[in-house]
Enzyme design. Sequence first.
Site, PDB file in Angstrom:
ATOM      1  N   GLU B  60       0.818  -1.212   0.000  1.00 48.73           N
ATOM      2  CA  GLU B  60       0.000   0.000   0.000  1.00 48.73           C
ATOM      3  C   GLU B  60       0.852   1.262   0.000  1.00 48.73           C
ATOM      4  OE1 GLU B  60      -0.504  -2.553   2.134  1.00 48.73           O
ATOM      5  OE2 GLU B  60      -2.388  -3.394   1.403  1.00 48.73           O
ATOM      6  N   HIS B 129     -11.376  -5.185   8.894  1.00 44.72           N
ATOM      7  CA  HIS B 129     -12.082  -5.074   7.607  1.00 44.72           C
ATOM      8  C   HIS B 129     -13.382  -4.282   7.750  1.00 44.72           C
ATOM      9  CE1 HIS B 129      -9.364  -8.431   6.905  1.00 44.72           C
ATOM     10  NE2 HIS B 129      -9.513  -8.233   5.625  1.00 44.72           N
TER      11      HIS B 129
END
Lengths: 337, 338
Positions: B60, B129
């Site tokens: 990322e 999540h």
Amino acid sequence: MATSTKKASTKKKTAPKTNKDELISYYRDMLLIRRFEEKAGQLYGMGQIAGFCHLYIGQEAVVVGCRAAMKEGDQMITGYRDHGHMLACGMEPRGVMAELTGRIDGYSRGKGGSMHMFSTDKKFYGGHGIVGAQVSLGAGLGFANKYLDNNAVSLAFFGDGAANQGQVYETFNMANLWDLPVVFVIENNQYAMGTSVERASAQVELYKRGESFGIEGHQVDGMNVLEVRDATQMAIDHARAGKGPMVLEMKTYRYRGHSMSDPAKYRTRDEVNEVRGMRDPIDAVKDIMIKKKWIDLDGLKDLDKEIKATVAEAVDFAQNSPEPEPFELYTDVLLED
Amino acid sequence: MPQMNMIEAIRDALDVKMGQDKDVLVFGEDVGYFGGVFRCTAGLQEKHGLHRCFDTPISEGGIVGIAVGMAANGLRPVAEIQFADYIYPGYDQIASEAARLRYRSNGDFTAPLTIRTPVGGGIYGGTTHSQSPESLFTHIAGLKTVIPSNPYDAKGLLIQAIEDNDPVLFLEPKRLYNGPFDGDPHKPAVSWAKHELGDVPAGHYTVPFESARKVASGDDLTILCYGTMVWVAETSAKMMGVDADILDLRSLLPLDIDAIAESVKRTGRCLILHEATRTSGFGAELAAQVAEACFYSLEVPIFRVTGWDTPYPHAQEWAYFPGQRRVCGGIRTIMESQ
């Protein structure tokens, strides 16, 4: 320190040594993981496990082989495909299953779920849902081992996908700079979710990833529990002797999807079937045991029955455990008075 | 008019921009060949080519950093971070590079990039999540943060984001991908196909930032919300039988303070909703701005209904989620205050 990286195939082949009791115990541990995961998959299908659930089926030899080389006091830390690691560490199947189903008797009282479980008792440091984040933590465990002079080694597991995270390389540098007793175990199951190693990695031979930091690396047949064990033993001995980290690339394969919602369009059914048919880690051990007459078909059946009973008991336990009360949301956020 | 769910609307926005502008590139983890874990980019690689829609490694920090460099050198990258919970390794690049390039370079260099990422709970994702980190981004000067609540806005806001000459963080409430969700997990799922906001025009259109959408008009109280909470607000107001003035903020920064002030000055009562944790959440900023702009019109204290100050749990997800019961309680508190 001079670096050397070795591919499994270039190593001189001497069949790893084993004996009856040892092999039966590896077989039992691998079969427990497989049956447990099959059942978890079923429960997911029935709606009893919700959210994320990443099964370890196909990769059993990696964690069981590694565990066999570990001593009491050594630690394990891994990512989100963690059920196998917990079972191999000796954590209770019932506690793991109860966590998967979000129940109060789960290892994280239902609040962690599939990816987030821990055991101080078994030196299992989780269960981490953020890809690659656990690798640095593993080096930190090693640092503490060295500082405390406790003679323990930490094993930091991560996948081929996580191997591309920048923090892995920050960690490699520090681990070798400070000779930390840590073994980096890359479980290369060839797919980071739907992306194959070839599509995501400039250097696909992941055991070489520590080279520029001076870390020795080896490629290992991750479908062969004995080879995994021996390679891990070598790496652990190296780390325990104060010689620093080592990278082990375990070539393995996951039979199931990345998670339960994986449409699996990135590989063919034939590819999966071929690995299952030719390289299955559990069948391989079964074949050796039969050939050596260490177990017969009845013995195998008994073992299977016993393991199925353990798994059934875990499911029963999980189903009868209540959900945590809503107030549990606020427990363990910070130290309570 | 074509019917689209939010996934299709996002994909259509990307498709439209890729068709119009060869400098628009779409990439991220599993975005190309696989089409994205939520399928938002399915088919784009086949249509626009491997060089324009592609997979990245799981990196990322690298994804965002490379996007900044691409943008500074003339491209319009649209990067996907698979879950907002994964964005933190890229946070440094967002906060220190993307958002600061224009300022630091005296306006010579800019980073017109878009980062798309799914946020929020409702899918049993647990701590890693389900998070809603919007306030970590609205705190950064030099960055815009937007969050649609329906397919029509998703497409229009995304095209606007891609065309914007500054970096934009585009948050996608994942629980709304397939249909509006009013906070009741036990009701059968509703699809966008039956909703007027699932009518998404073909081709190019934009929804401007800094333009809150009036979800419902009323004089009893103002409800400020965005993302999934818009739907919870609408249902809860109906359940309580109040004439609520509900504003879907759509863009958090820049913020449509004029629409907010107009509404609160009229109603004198302000309820603020978000799914994210409470302390230092975006609701705190909203409350401060409302107090600054409308203090003398307020009849009762501003009230917030938010997620708890805890991690997002795996079990008891609906005890965490600020659903109808809590929102109705908030409405009651505000309406009963003297």
